[in-house]
Write a protein that holds these residues in place. Structure first.
Motif, PDB file in Angstrom:
ATOM      1  N   MET A   4     -22.592 -30.759  48.407  1.00 36.34           N
ATOM      2  CA  MET A   4     -23.712 -29.920  48.001  1.00 36.34           C
ATOM      3  C   MET A   4     -24.104 -29.046  49.184  1.00 36.34           C
ATOM      4  N   VAL A   5     -24.155 -27.755  48.968  1.00 36.37           N
ATOM      5  CA  VAL A   5     -24.370 -26.835  50.068  1.00 36.37           C
ATOM      6  C   VAL A   5     -25.768 -26.237  50.055  1.00 36.37           C
ATOM      7  N   SER A   6     -26.143 -25.612  48.985  1.00 34.78           N
ATOM      8  CA  SER A   6     -27.401 -24.875  48.963  1.00 34.78           C
ATOM      9  C   SER A   6     -28.583 -25.810  48.708  1.00 34.78           C
ATOM     10  N   PRO A   7     -29.778 -25.407  49.144  1.00 41.23           N
ATOM     11  CA  PRO A   7     -30.960 -26.221  48.867  1.00 41.23           C
ATOM     12  C   PRO A   7     -31.189 -26.417  47.366  1.00 41.23           C
ATOM     13  N   GLN A   8     -30.842 -25.396  46.573  1.00 40.02           N
ATOM     14  CA  GLN A   8     -30.991 -25.531  45.125  1.00 40.02           C
ATOM     15  C   GLN A   8     -30.107 -26.654  44.594  1.00 40.02           C
ATOM     16  N   ASP A   9     -28.888 -26.746  45.123  1.00 35.61           N
ATOM     17  CA  ASP A   9     -27.975 -27.797  44.682  1.00 35.61           C
ATOM     18  C   ASP A   9     -28.437 -29.166  45.141  1.00 35.61           C
ATOM     19  N   ARG A  10     -29.180 -29.226  46.228  1.00 35.28           N
ATOM     20  CA  ARG A  10     -29.696 -30.498  46.714  1.00 35.28           C
ATOM     21  C   ARG A  10     -30.916 -30.949  45.910  1.00 35.28           C
TER      22      ARG A  10
END
Length: 61
Positions: A4-10
């Protein structure tokens, strides 16, 4: 498992666990997400705002 890379994905897995009844703190601990990544808001530099608007208008054509 994908990284998971982006804060949205986290945020997504934490939100799902919270909907299932877990506290946000517990959900973050299980998934391994820092609390700061949940409250992170990306800020674009002011000088890029004009360029971004032009790009949006061109892509809408």
């Amino acid at each position: 498992m994908q990284k998971m890379v982006s804060p949205q994905d986290r945020r997504k897995p934490v939100e799902l666990d919270c909907q299932k009844g877990l506290s946000q703190r517990r959900a973050r601990g299980l998934i391994g997400v820092a609390g700061s990544s949940l409250s992170y808001v990306m800020q674009l530099p002011a000088n890029d705002a004009v360029v971004i608007e032009v790009m949006k208008s061109l892509s809408a054509q």
